[in-house]
Design a protein around this motif. Structure first.
Motif, short mmCIF file in Angstrom:
data_model
loop_
_atom_site.label_atom_id
_atom_site.label_comp_id
_atom_site.label_asym_id
_atom_site.label_seq_id
_atom_site.Cartn_x
_atom_site.Cartn_y
_atom_site.Cartn_z
N ARG A 78 -0.31 30.01 27.60
CA ARG A 78 0.37 29.56 27.30
C ARG A 78 -0.85 28.51 27.13
O ARG A 78 -1.90 28.44 27.59
CB ARG A 78 0.50 28.40 29.34
CG ARG A 78 1.26 29.63 29.74
CD ARG A 78 1.62 29.99 31.44
NE ARG A 78 0.41 30.26 31.71
CZ ARG A 78 -0.27 29.21 32.96
NH1 ARG A 78 -0.24 28.43 34.12
NH2 ARG A 78 -1.46 29.90 33.50
N ARG A 90 1.60 19.05 31.61
CA ARG A 90 2.82 19.83 31.15
C ARG A 90 1.94 21.76 30.30
O ARG A 90 1.38 21.44 29.94
CB ARG A 90 3.15 18.88 29.37
CG ARG A 90 2.31 18.30 28.73
CD ARG A 90 2.86 17.77 27.41
NE ARG A 90 1.96 17.00 26.98
CZ ARG A 90 1.39 15.98 27.46
NH1 ARG A 90 1.47 15.35 28.48
NH2 ARG A 90 0.93 15.10 27.39
N GLU A 91 2.98 22.21 30.06
CA GLU A 91 2.81 23.47 29.49
C GLU A 91 3.57 23.83 28.08
O GLU A 91 4.66 23.37 28.85
CB GLU A 91 2.72 24.47 30.04
CG GLU A 91 3.72 24.68 31.19
CD GLU A 91 3.19 25.70 32.53
OE1 GLU A 91 2.75 26.91 31.62
OE2 GLU A 91 3.64 25.36 33.43
N ARG A 92 2.75 25.01 27.86
CA ARG A 92 4.66 25.37 27.04
C ARG A 92 3.49 26.62 26.45
O ARG A 92 2.68 27.58 26.13
CB ARG A 92 4.52 24.59 25.40
CG ARG A 92 3.33 24.26 24.93
CD ARG A 92 3.74 24.14 23.17
NE ARG A 92 4.30 22.84 23.60
CZ ARG A 92 5.66 22.22 22.68
NH1 ARG A 92 5.81 23.51 21.97
NH2 ARG A 92 5.98 21.06 22.90
N LYS A 93 4.53 27.34 25.59
CA LYS A 93 4.19 28.84 25.98
C LYS A 93 3.23 28.92 24.54
O LYS A 93 3.83 28.42 23.45
CB LYS A 93 5.43 29.65 24.96
CG LYS A 93 5.48 31.63 24.92
CD LYS A 93 5.19 32.11 26.01
CE LYS A 93 5.18 33.95 25.89
NZ LYS A 93 4.15 34.57 26.72
#
Length: 190
Positions: A78, A90-93
């Motif tokens: 992440r 926030r987070e993203r792959k």
């Protein structure tokens, strides 16, 4: 070490790793098992975990002017954004993302074979995919170009997601690249 040469703290006791990044609060932020640790230069207890990633490792953080921290986590692959106080925004792959803030205020991230650019609000702007994994964090230059090197030994110059040029090195690069104000790129091969 303090300017006097006296040891203030020994980060090896706290199991942290560099590179150290200076926060807007004057803390040294380092990565380690379990997350991002703040090293306080003037506190009685110099090291404190400010953002936990559980049992996973974090990459070195990039710190925005407003104090927002951007870093990668090995758990689940992440890219995370958090406040200076440790609140997740926030987070993203992105597998073992290594973020760097550019002079233009954009966030540049290498993850596997990809170099991506994001606005600090998390919006994806562009992406470049190399033929082999990228071995370095991105090195943004004042002219808007971004430099990365692959583990197979290619140094890339990227502008807005397009390859400007590539240069073959004798071996792969895993160390940080440096860009001088003149635009000269420095790479230490491994």
């Amino acid at each position: 070490l303090l300017a006097t040469g006296r040891e203030r703290f020994n980060p090896s006791r706290a199991r942290v790793a560099g590179p150290a990044v200076l926060s807007h609060r004057g803390q040294l932020l380092v990565r380690g098992p379990g997350g991002i640790t703040a090293l306080e230069l003037e506190a009685d207890e110099p090291a404190s975990l400010i953002l936990s990633t559980g049992s996973s490792y974090a990459t070195a953080p990039a710190v925005a002017a407003d104090g927002t921290l951007y870093f990668g986590s090995s758990r689940g692959g992440r890219l995370l954004a958090a406040t200076a106080g440790g609140e997740l925004l926030r987070e993203r792959k992105a597998v073992m993302a290594r973020p760097v803030l550019g002079p233009d205020g954009m966030l540049y991230v290498t993850s596997g074979q990809k170099l991506s650019a994001f606005a600090t609000n998390g919006d994806a702007l562009w992406e470049f995919e190399a033929a082999t994994p990228l071995g370095t964090p991105p090195a943004p230059a004042p002219d808007g170009s971004v430099y990365v090197a692959s583990t197979s030994g290619l140094l890339y110059s990227i502008e807005r997601g397009e390859k400007r040029w590539s240069f073959p090195l004798e071996q792969g690069v895993r160390a940080h690249l440096s860009v001088a104000p003149s635009g000269t790129v420095y790479a230490a091969d491994t």
